[in-house]
Design a protein around this motif. Structure first.
Motif, PDB file in Angstrom:
ATOM      1  N   THR C   6     101.372  54.399  70.209  1.00  0.00           N
ATOM      2  CA  THR C   6     101.373  55.513  69.328  1.00  0.00           C
ATOM      3  C   THR C   6     100.490  55.081  67.847  1.00  0.00           C
ATOM      4  N   GLY C   9      97.219  54.630  68.194  1.00  0.00           N
ATOM      5  CA  GLY C   9      96.403  55.925  68.552  1.00  0.00           C
ATOM      6  C   GLY C   9      95.950  56.598  67.067  1.00  0.00           C
ATOM      7  N   ILE C  10      97.103  56.462  66.284  1.00  0.00           N
ATOM      8  CA  ILE C  10      97.024  57.088  65.056  1.00  0.00           C
ATOM      9  C   ILE C  10      95.847  56.367  64.166  1.00  0.00           C
ATOM     10  N   VAL C  13      92.590  57.451  65.442  1.00  0.00           N
ATOM     11  CA  VAL C  13      92.098  58.945  65.010  1.00  0.00           C
ATOM     12  C   VAL C  13      91.619  58.741  63.476  1.00  0.00           C
ATOM     13  N   LEU C  17      87.810  59.875  62.653  1.00  0.00           N
ATOM     14  CA  LEU C  17      87.424  60.744  61.805  1.00  0.00           C
ATOM     15  C   LEU C  17      86.349  60.200  60.681  1.00  0.00           C
ATOM     16  N   LEU C  20      83.032  59.851  62.513  1.00  0.00           N
ATOM     17  CA  LEU C  20      82.402  60.937  63.171  1.00  0.00           C
ATOM     18  C   LEU C  20      81.912  62.016  61.878  1.00  0.00           C
ATOM     19  N   ALA C  21      82.417  61.899  60.622  1.00  0.00           N
ATOM     20  CA  ALA C  21      82.166  62.585  59.651  1.00  0.00           C
ATOM     21  C   ALA C  21      80.714  62.373  59.264  1.00  0.00           C
ATOM     22  N   ALA C  28      83.993  57.760  52.817  1.00  0.00           N
ATOM     23  CA  ALA C  28      85.444  58.282  53.609  1.00  0.00           C
ATOM     24  C   ALA C  28      86.217  57.140  53.049  1.00  0.00           C
ATOM     25  N   ALA C 276      88.136  61.426  49.499  1.00  0.00           N
ATOM     26  CA  ALA C 276      88.507  61.219  50.777  1.00  0.00           C
ATOM     27  C   ALA C 276      89.506  60.147  51.037  1.00  0.00           C
ATOM     28  N   LEU C 279      93.096  61.276  50.856  1.00  0.00           N
ATOM     29  CA  LEU C 279      93.620  62.164  51.890  1.00  0.00           C
ATOM     30  C   LEU C 279      93.893  61.403  53.172  1.00  0.00           C
ATOM     31  N   LEU C 280      92.793  60.276  53.432  1.00  0.00           N
ATOM     32  CA  LEU C 280      93.301  59.968  54.592  1.00  0.00           C
ATOM     33  C   LEU C 280      94.476  59.013  54.652  1.00  0.00           C
ATOM     34  N   PHE C 283      97.231  60.903  55.147  1.00  0.00           N
ATOM     35  CA  PHE C 283      97.568  61.368  56.676  1.00  0.00           C
ATOM     36  C   PHE C 283      98.263  60.030  57.422  1.00  0.00           C
ATOM     37  N   VAL C 286     101.848  59.914  56.002  1.00  0.00           N
ATOM     38  CA  VAL C 286     102.849  60.910  56.747  1.00  0.00           C
ATOM     39  C   VAL C 286     102.921  60.500  58.210  1.00  0.00           C
ATOM     40  N   SER C 287     101.922  60.002  58.841  1.00  0.00           N
ATOM     41  CA  SER C 287     102.045  59.948  60.344  1.00  0.00           C
ATOM     42  C   SER C 287     103.222  58.643  60.605  1.00  0.00           C
ATOM     43  N   ILE C 291     106.715  58.747  62.634  1.00  0.00           N
ATOM     44  CA  ILE C 291     106.924  58.091  63.722  1.00  0.00           C
ATOM     45  C   ILE C 291     108.517  57.255  63.207  1.00  0.00           C
TER      46      ILE C 291
END
Lengths: 296, 562, 311
Positions: C6, C9-10, C13, C17, C20-21, C28, C276, C279-280, C283, C286-287, C291
């Motif tokens: 998990t 995976g985060i 992600v 991001l 792909l941005a 970023a 950015a 913000l990342l 993320f 918080v993730s 968990i």
């Protein structure tokens, strides 16, 4: 043939008192749902929201983007919900804002249905390694904080309805997938599914004709609740100024109100009320549907 | 009525109405009876006859939304008009209650001994915690639960049904109440455990001298325990008498029907298929094992892991089983729940994946068959399940249900279409107008007939019957059994009949296999196995068979001699 | 441990991001407005010139040591900036959670005692109403009514402007500022928990073991609190664990409405400055909190329910 009349004798005497009726004996969950007070209220509120969305051009008193009066006018007959700092009519803004908000919520709900129900059905029906794998992935997606992920995505990719829908859709399906999977997992052990399999029905046939119709009611409940949640998240994004700059939505209106809270209460009050009514409508409907399914 | 002053509990004009969604359903209609100290009163009736509602009304335990009228005099006080506090003082101390389903009757989050201790402390507030626990331990030992057991696994979820039922009994007798109410105390248990629990109830009654109100749908239980019996139907008491009067001279047509059906189901020595077996084996066209052959079949299940990083362990649900079946032959598969018999049956339909071994059907191996080959094989074997409610898709009409296999195989038209469906209704003895009904509009017996009709639709050669009558009341049971016997004879169907009730297998099979922990412990001609069982487990199963008539009751040592 | 995939995976992600941005991934990771020298330093640090698989490995290594990037706007490491704001958010969220549990369970019991009675319908309707209202609106309304109209509580920030109070008077000042935002944040959680407690209890009260307890003569209050409530609270516990993400999102909004100086304010300013990396970083933080929260509730669950007890 041993017609054994004794059995029919006993059969005609319907068992007295047993209040237990199998869950799915109701032929129309919709009729039961609407017969509940909460269901009726939900239907009225949802109907109202939909009517406003469709009839916005006919109902609006002004162009929501045009300056149609003096700035920050309190609600009056000319401007039922007042005007904003630039003198735009808030009533018309709320009417048109419904379109964006409902579009996002509907699109996300559709996306969630396709991903969530699909993955749940396959994982629950196939079981084994595939199930393990899919559920692991689902768990990972479920942990992702939807709100913060969407914010990062918008910050990096720029604002836009398509990106909002995609980001919300990708983070909303796990709950549905898990519910569907759990239901399918228990349903596929139920004898009528076994019976279909033992008469030679293919996996696709069983999924489509035996399982899907029987999980649809709870899927509908989940989607009803999700619809409300997405409306709320979309509103929060708009509130933060992350909405599509070219589309008016309830959240955007509420965000603009924050700076004028002390001088123009109506700017915050009406958009928030509109969101609450729409969300309450879908929540009530989902609740009543769930209640009618649990056979209360 | 002259003994009324002596009665422990005197119920008169008891009426219970359930209010559901605006409508009111009468569950109990002016029931009246009395229980004298020390006697065992049996209350018998089909499900829905109001017997459980009667018991719960006496104890004030009916759910909300039920209206109770009448009188229930307990030592001169009307229970139906007592305050909640007065009722609480009587519950447990005056009247002990043994609930229906022991699996759910215990609180899963509390230790069993604290639950028993609670029963004591509720009525003796001054009893200390440790003293109560000590007393609870003694009570549990009294009902046959050794202290080591409790030390190993203090929480109910790791206990078997029989053990839990014993713990519930310990709770009920904790305060030595003068009256025990037992609501279907053995229904959820297998035969061997059932007979042990009945024995325990008999002992408890003898030692404490408690009266017992025994609620059941099963005349066997009555034959074992009851002194007097009252029969309930549709909320009314239709007949009452001593257990001998009821068994020997039932007056009401309903009672007579039930007793007759019961006799038909068990006493089948004459109508036994055993004689037919010889004929089948000698008939020249038949290859032995011509219909079905199974070799060394093994099916494993992974045990639930507590934590994801633990290693998976496996249990062999079916462990190297071999047997064969001829055309038109009927084989009984007997064993307790969990012995692997249903898993084996499902494997024959390839609803379970075999982990080892091979299966031949009509000379073709189907162990790994797939696609069209498997589909064709499945047309030859059909199954009838135990749970007649779950086995029919609630969203499909009877007509659609029976036609479903034909549609799946795309042969609805070629096999006769509507005419064949209607004919099937005739074969299973259902009126054709039922075709337009939904399953929930039918009774249990009728639903099972629909399931049989569906199984026959593809004209299979082998029918797997997985406990086909276990979920039915005795009258419906007799009807289904006679239908199955007729079908077997007239259509030359092969049967694989799975049951835990040996009497049932006896009337319907040529050969029988006794299964335990995934293996066959004994196989043979049905008659032989019954008359001269070889394996100790078979003997135990036979000994656990309930007596069929109160006259067979004897001194406690009679069981061993049987 | 099922946590490992998990977490991985985060991180993946996050990596996706960034890559792909549209635009240079270094933006970023390092934020806009930097100079060329700074960018080339960051590029090297995160191995952005290497092939992708190696970049991924470098990225995992960086995240593992707590390097979530660098905020050019703040001139400091992302994690450092976020952690500075975390205590305020923790105070707000923790208080709200305590409020929510303290209100929700008694209300749930009250509603479940007589299902479909007047009290139940009232509580359920109110809960659904609060559940359906956007949290910023509840905040705005409470400011309008309680603070501006009635003048009861302060509505902005964590302390009174210009106050240099210390000790107890500082604590009471913070608490006065905390009360309203915490209540608003709690109101949303309360509704979820009330509904769950209620339905859990109603479900539980129909079970056989409750009848067994009543048949023993146990009084109704004990039946409710001792026999029905513990198991009815199990799903509540799970949901509290699952809702950590929701709560933090709600907290962010509430902070913005009330000017509370936590991670939510940071979120808003970072959005405005297009920062950015922050913000990342938010993320990720918080993730991982979600968990962690799930893990804690799982452990608590096992402590209550013997059927999932660890061996």
């Amino acid at each position: 043939m041993p017609l054994s009349t004794p059995e029919f004798a006993s059969a005609d005497l319907a068992p007295a008192g047993s209040a237990h009726e199998p869950l799915s004996t109701r032929r129309s969950s919709f009729a039961t749902t609407v017969s509940l007070p909460s269901g009726r209220a939900g239907l009225i509120l949802t109907g109202l929201t939909l009517a406003v969305t469709i009839l916005a051009p006919a109902l609006a008193t002004a162009d929501p983007f045009a300056l149609s009066g003096p700035p920050l006018v309190a609600p009056s007959l000319v401007h039922p919900m007042g005007t904003d700092a630039l003198g735009r009519d808030l009533f018309s803004g709320v009417l048109y804002g419904a379109r964006t908000s409902l579009f996002v919520a509907s699109a996300v709900t559709m996306l969630t249905f396709i991903c969530g129900a699909g993955i749940g059905l396959i994982a629950g029906y196939r079981g084994g390694v595939l199930d393990d794998l899919l559920m692991r992935v689902t768990e990972m997606f479920q942990v992702l904080p939807r709100f913060f992920l969407v914010i990062v995505a918008i910050a990096l990719f720029g604002a836009g309805l398509d990106r909002i829908v995609l980001a919300l859709g990708l983070t909303s399906w796990p709950v549905l997938a898990r519910v569907v999977r759990a239901e399918v997992f228990s349903l596929r052990r139920i004898e009528f599914v076994r019976a279909a399999e033992s008469s030679g029905a293919s996996g696709v046939h069983v999924l489509w004709h035996e399982l899907l119709p029987n999980v649809m009611p709870s899927v509908a409940v989940m989607l009803g609740l999700l619809f409300g949640q997405v409306l709320l998240v979309e509103a929060s994004l708009g509130f933060l100024g992350l909405g599509d700059p070219n589309a008016l939505s309830w959240g955007v209106l509420a965000g603009q109100a924050q700076g004028f809270l002390r001088v123009a209460w109506w700017l915050a009050f009406f958009p928030g009320l509109a969101i609450t009514v729409a969300v309450l409508g879908s929540n009530l409907l989902a609740d009543a549907l769930a209640a009618s399914l649990s056979g209360r | 009525m002259s003994e009324a002053p002596d009665a422990l509990l005197e119920v008169s004009d008891l009426t219970v109405d359930f209010l559901t969604g605006g409508a009111s359903v009468r569950a109990v209609d002016r029931a009246g009876f009395e229980i004298r100290p020390g006697e065992t009163l049996g209350l018998i009736g089909a499900s829905g006859s109001g017997k459980t509602a009667t018991a719960l009304a006496i104890l004030g335990l009916l759910p909300r939304g039920s209206a109770v009228r009448g009188r229930a005099l307990w030592r001169g006080r009307d229970l139906l008009r007592s305050s909640p506090a007065e009722l609480r003082a009587i519950r447990g101390a005056g009247i002990g209650f043994i609930s229906q389903d022991a699996m759910t009757g215990l609180n899963p989050l509390h230790r069993v001994d604290t639950q028993v201790a609670e029963a004591l402390r509720v009525h003796r507030p001054r009893l200390g915690r440790s003293a109560a626990l000590g007393h609870a331990g003694a009570l549990l030992e009294r009902v046959g639960l050794a202290p080591e057991r409790l030390a190993d696994t203090p929480y109910p979820h790791e206990w078997s049904g029989g053990m839990r039922q014993r713990a519930v009994i310990a709770m009920a007798i904790a305060n030595s109440p003068p009256l025990l109410i037992a609501d279907e105390p053995t229904t959820a248990l297998d035969v061997v455990t059932q007979s042990a629990v009945l024995e325990l109830l008999r002992e408890v009654r003898r030692e404490s001298g408690s009266a017992l109100l025994l609620i059941t749908h099963d005349f066997d239980v009555m034959a074992e325990l009851a002194d007097r019996v009252i029969v309930m139907q549709e909320g009314r008491i239709i007949e009452a008498g001593t257990v001998h009067e009821i068994f020997d001279n039932p007056r009401e047509p309903y009672t007579r029907q039930v007793l007759a059906a019961r006799a038909a189901a068990s006493a089948s020595r004459d109508g036994c298929l055993c004689n037919g077996v010889v004929r089948i084996e000698r008939s020249p066209g038949n290859v032995p094992g011509g219909l079905l052959r199974v070799e060394e079949l093994t099916i494993r299940y992974p045990l639930q892991r507590r934590l994801p990083w633990q290693r998976r362990s496996w249990i062999d649900a079916v462990d190297g089983v071999s047997f064969s079946l001829d055309e038109g032959e009927s084989l009984g598969l007997v064993g307790e729940s969990g012995s692997g018999k249903s898993t084996l049956a499902r494997a024959l339909l390839r609803l379970e994946k075999p982990d080892a071994g091979r299966i031949w059907l009509a000379g073709r191996e189907i162990t790994r068959a797939g696609g069209a080959e498997l589909k064709a094989a499945r047309a030859m074997v059909q199954i009838v399940f135990q749970d007649h409610t779950a086995s029919l898709n609630p969203r499909r009409l009877v007509a659609g249900t029976i036609a479903h296999p034909l549609h799946v195989h795309g042969c609805y038209g070629t096999s006769g279409g509507d005419r064949w469906i209607a004919e099937l209704m005739d074969i299973v003895g259902l009126p054709r107008r039922f075709l337009a009904r939904f399953p929930h509009e039918l009774s249990g017996g009728e639903r099972q007939r629909v399931a049989i009709a569906r199984a026959l639709a593809l004209k299979p050669r082998l029918l797997v019957l997985d406990e086909p009558v276990t979920a039915l009341d005795s009258i419906a049971r007799a009807g289904i059994l006679s239908l199955l016997a007729t079908l077997q004879r007239t259509r030359k169907l092969g049967y694989l009949l799975i049951a835990h009730d040996l009497r049932l297998v006896r009337g319907l099979t040529h050969r029988v296999a006794v299964m335990r922990q995934g293996r066959f412990v004994e196989t043979g001609l049905t008659q032989q196995v019954y008359d001269a069982p070889q394996h100790p487990y078979t003997c135990a199963l036979l000994a656990a068979l309930p007596i069929s008539h109160p006259a067979e009751r004897a001194a406690p040592d009679h069981r061993q001699s049987r | 441990m099922q946590l490992v995939p998990t977490v991985a995976g985060i991180v993946l992600v996050g990596f996706l991001l960034i890559h792909l941005a549209p635009g240079d991934p270094v933006l970023a990771l390092a934020g806009e407005h930097g100079d060329a020298q700074y960018y080339s330093f960051m590029r090297q640090r995160f191995g952005l010139d290497e092939p992708l698989p190696q970049q991924l490995a470098t990225y995992f290594r960086r995240v593992a040591v707590g390097d979530l990037g660098f905020s050019y706007v703040h001139g400091r490491a992302t994690l450092q900036v976020i952690m500075e704001r975390a205590p305020a958010t923790l105070l707000l969220t923790g208080t709200a959670l305590v409020f929510a549990v303290l209100f929700a369970i008694p209300l749930g019991i009250l509603a479940a005692r007589r299902p479909h009675g007047a009290r139940d319908i009232g509580i359920s309707a109110l809960a659904l109403g609060f559940y359906s209202a956007p949290i910023f609106w509840l905040g705005q309304l409470s400011i309008l009514v309680i603070a501006l109209h009635l003048g009861l509580l302060p509505v902005h920030g964590m302390t009174s402007p210009g106050s240099a109070a210390a000790g107890m008077s500082h604590v009471s000042d913070v608490m006065r500022h905390l009360a309203l935002p915490a209540l608003v944040l709690a109101s949303h959680e309360i509704t979820v928990l009330v509904r769950l407690t209620r339905s859990g209890l109603i479900d539980e009260l129909t079970r056989d073991h409750i009848r067994t307890a009543r048949a023993k003569g146990v009084r109704e209050r004990l039946v409710m609190l001792h026999h029905a409530l513990p198991r009815a609270l199990l799903p509540v516990l799970t949901v509290v664990g699952n809702r950590a993400g929701h709560m933090l999102a709600g907290a962010a909004i509430v902070e913005i409405v009330f000017g509370w100086p936590g991670m939510g304010r940071l979120l808003l300013t970072s959005l405005q400055t297009r920062d950015a990396p922050i913000l990342l970083g938010l993320f990720f933080v918080v993730s991982f909190t979600v968990i962690l929260f799930n893990l804690v509730t799982d452990l608590l669950y096992a402590a209550i329910d013997p059927r999932v007890r660890f061996r």
